[in-house]
Design a protein around this motif. Structure first.
Motif, PDB file in Angstrom:
ATOM      1  N   ALA A 120     -24.318  47.649 -38.208  1.00 47.30           N
ATOM      2  CA  ALA A 120     -25.342  48.116 -37.267  1.00 47.30           C
ATOM      3  C   ALA A 120     -25.367  47.242 -36.012  1.00 47.30           C
ATOM      4  O   ALA A 120     -25.547  47.744 -34.892  1.00 47.30           O
ATOM      5  N   ALA A 121     -25.189  45.924 -36.177  1.00 48.41           N
ATOM      6  CA  ALA A 121     -25.221  45.030 -35.021  1.00 48.41           C
ATOM      7  C   ALA A 121     -24.042  45.279 -34.090  1.00 48.41           C
ATOM      8  O   ALA A 121     -24.200  45.338 -32.866  1.00 48.41           O
ATOM      9  N   GLN A 122     -22.857  45.434 -34.660  1.00 51.85           N
ATOM     10  CA  GLN A 122     -21.680  45.653 -33.824  1.00 51.85           C
ATOM     11  C   GLN A 122     -21.723  47.007 -33.133  1.00 51.85           C
ATOM     12  O   GLN A 122     -21.190  47.180 -32.038  1.00 51.85           O
ATOM     13  N   THR A 123     -22.377  47.980 -33.767  1.00 51.27           N
ATOM     14  CA  THR A 123     -22.527  49.290 -33.133  1.00 51.27           C
ATOM     15  C   THR A 123     -23.556  49.243 -32.007  1.00 51.27           C
ATOM     16  O   THR A 123     -23.382  49.868 -30.962  1.00 51.27           O
ATOM     17  N   THR A 124     -24.618  48.486 -32.205  1.00 47.82           N
ATOM     18  CA  THR A 124     -25.745  48.466 -31.272  1.00 47.82           C
ATOM     19  C   THR A 124     -25.506  47.562 -30.073  1.00 47.82           C
ATOM     20  O   THR A 124     -25.957  47.858 -28.960  1.00 47.82           O
ATOM     21  N   VAL A 127     -31.152  41.575 -29.729  1.00 45.98           N
ATOM     22  CA  VAL A 127     -31.525  41.760 -31.129  1.00 45.98           C
ATOM     23  C   VAL A 127     -30.286  41.715 -32.023  1.00 45.98           C
ATOM     24  O   VAL A 127     -30.300  41.108 -33.101  1.00 45.98           O
ATOM     25  N   SER A 128     -29.205  42.340 -31.580  1.00 43.87           N
ATOM     26  CA  SER A 128     -27.971  42.320 -32.372  1.00 43.87           C
ATOM     27  C   SER A 128     -27.455  40.899 -32.544  1.00 43.87           C
ATOM     28  O   SER A 128     -26.967  40.520 -33.620  1.00 43.87           O
ATOM     29  N   MET A 129     -27.555  40.091 -31.485  1.00 38.03           N
ATOM     30  CA  MET A 129     -27.134  38.691 -31.575  1.00 38.03           C
ATOM     31  C   MET A 129     -27.997  37.941 -32.583  1.00 38.03           C
ATOM     32  O   MET A 129     -27.493  37.161 -33.404  1.00 38.03           O
ATOM     33  N   ALA A 130     -29.310  38.168 -32.536  1.00 33.66           N
ATOM     34  CA  ALA A 130     -30.213  37.494 -33.469  1.00 33.66           C
ATOM     35  C   ALA A 130     -29.916  37.896 -34.905  1.00 33.66           C
ATOM     36  O   ALA A 130     -29.902  37.054 -35.820  1.00 33.66           O
ATOM     37  N   VAL A 131     -29.661  39.190 -35.131  1.00 35.63           N
ATOM     38  CA  VAL A 131     -29.348  39.661 -36.478  1.00 35.63           C
ATOM     39  C   VAL A 131     -28.044  39.051 -36.972  1.00 35.63           C
ATOM     40  O   VAL A 131     -27.907  38.703 -38.158  1.00 35.63           O
ATOM     41  N   TYR A 132     -27.102  38.863 -36.073  1.00 35.42           N
ATOM     42  CA  TYR A 132     -25.823  38.284 -36.502  1.00 35.42           C
ATOM     43  C   TYR A 132     -25.996  36.826 -36.921  1.00 35.42           C
ATOM     44  O   TYR A 132     -25.343  36.367 -37.858  1.00 35.42           O
ATOM     45  N   TYR A 133     -26.869  36.084 -36.243  1.00 34.52           N
ATOM     46  CA  TYR A 133     -27.163  34.724 -36.698  1.00 34.52           C
ATOM     47  C   TYR A 133     -27.859  34.747 -38.052  1.00 34.52           C
ATOM     48  O   TYR A 133     -27.579  33.918 -38.924  1.00 34.52           O
ATOM     49  N   ALA A 134     -28.780  35.701 -38.242  1.00 34.92           N
ATOM     50  CA  ALA A 134     -29.619  35.722 -39.430  1.00 34.92           C
ATOM     51  C   ALA A 134     -28.902  36.229 -40.670  1.00 34.92           C
ATOM     52  O   ALA A 134     -29.324  35.926 -41.793  1.00 34.92           O
ATOM     53  N   VAL A 135     -27.826  37.011 -40.496  1.00 37.42           N
ATOM     54  CA  VAL A 135     -27.161  37.570 -41.674  1.00 37.42           C
ATOM     55  C   VAL A 135     -25.741  37.000 -41.819  1.00 37.42           C
ATOM     56  O   VAL A 135     -25.529  36.104 -42.652  1.00 37.42           O
TER      57      VAL A 135
END
Length: 308
Positions: free
Chosen positions: A229-233, A121-129
């Motif tokens: 949040a992504a880097q923390t998660t 999920v964190s990887m997906a969020v990083y692509y999306a943001v």
């Protein structure tokens, strides 16, 4: 600060100084690393060093580079032939790496770690943001200078709004992450960021300055919240020997997100511009980016309610 300083250099001097200006910063970073970074004390018994996975490194590098090159070639108007060839090379190299990963004890990228929902999920969020924003920001800089006739320095100054919003969001995220968990933070960040990009669709002239300010402020808030949040998660599920392997995957993902975002949305714009004109192509590309930024909302349910 970089877009502001870069714009100042481009407006008043040769563009080459944008690159020369990196030299003192790089030397300062190297000097600080030399004095600050210390190797851990060596143990009494020498540890076994794994053999470098050169084959895996070549395969995964080929796969990633070929996919990006195909997108860039097609977006630059070189037709389907070269793009499809690059895509085919990338897919073949990727498939060969998956096969290779199962056969060697220490692959350069350990794919089994992708079973972690937090990492995925964190990887997906990083692509999306951050990834989507890289493409949007490149398009926006051309939009501001070519269509709205702003100087490079004035165009770069909008990034100060983004940076301010990101800083505020990161500070807030650090204070509330353990209380609310990753899922709500991801949801809010995706909505804020896409709303900011959607505001760019409403910009038609310099008179729409308040909308531009709102767009970059919202993108900054969403971007800072999502990145923090992504880097923390991302690495919460890993310990011991898995931690450096998971870190490899995460950092490859970060760099690929930036590259894919830039290549994808520049490609979309270049494909649309000849048919609908520059202004409509910019607006359509921004709209596509806003929608793409919402895609990870569909996988947030895989995260647990509360983080450990």
């Amino acid at each position: 600060m970089s877009p502001v300083l870069g714009g100042l250099i481009v407006d008043n001097s040769s563009w080459r100084w944008v690159f020369f200006a990196n030299t003192p910063l790089a030397l300062a970073a190297a000097l600080l690393a030399w004095y600050w970074v210390r190797d851990p004390a060596e143990s009494s018994e020498p540890s076994a060093v794994a053999k470098p996975d050169i084959t895996g490194l070549l395969l995964i590098s080929t796969a990633l580079a070929a996919v990006l090159l195909g997108m860039s070639l097609y977006g630059a108007g070189h037709g389907w032939g070269g793009a499809l060839l690059c895509l085919a090379v990338g897919l073949v190299a990727g498939a060969l790496y998956v096969r290779h990963c199962r056969r060697v004890p220490n692959p350069v990228v350990q794919l089994r770690l992708l079973h972690s929902p937090r990492l995925r999920v964190s990887m997906a969020v990083y692509y999306a943001v951050p990834g989507v924003f890289t493409g949007v920001n490149l398009l926006s800089l051309f939009f501001l200078q070519d269509l709205l006739a702003l100087s490079a320095q004035r165009s770069g100054m909008f990034m100060l709004l983004y940076a301010s919003g990101a800083l505020l969001a990161m500070l807030l995220c650090g204070r509330i992450y353990n209380r609310v968990g990753a899922r709500p933070l991801f949801g809010v960040s995706l909505l804020l960021h896409s709303l900011g990009i959607a505001c760019l669709v409403a910009v038609n002239s310099v008179g729409d300055l308040p909308t531009l300010v709102l767009a970059y402020a919202l993108m900054g808030l969403g971007g800072g919240l999502a990145a923090n949040a992504a880097q923390t998660t991302a690495l919460m599920d890993f310990h011991g020997a898995d931690m450096p392997q998971a870190s490899v995957i995460w950092n490859i993902n970060r760099q690929m997100a930036f590259s894919v975002g830039a290549a994808l949305f520049l490609m979309i714009f270049n494909l649309l511009q000849p048919h609908i004109g520059a202004l409509s192509a910019y607006h359509a590309s921004f709209a596509a980016a806003a929608l793409a930024g919402l895609l990870p909302l569909s996988c947030l349910h895989t995260l647990k309610e509360k983080q450990a």
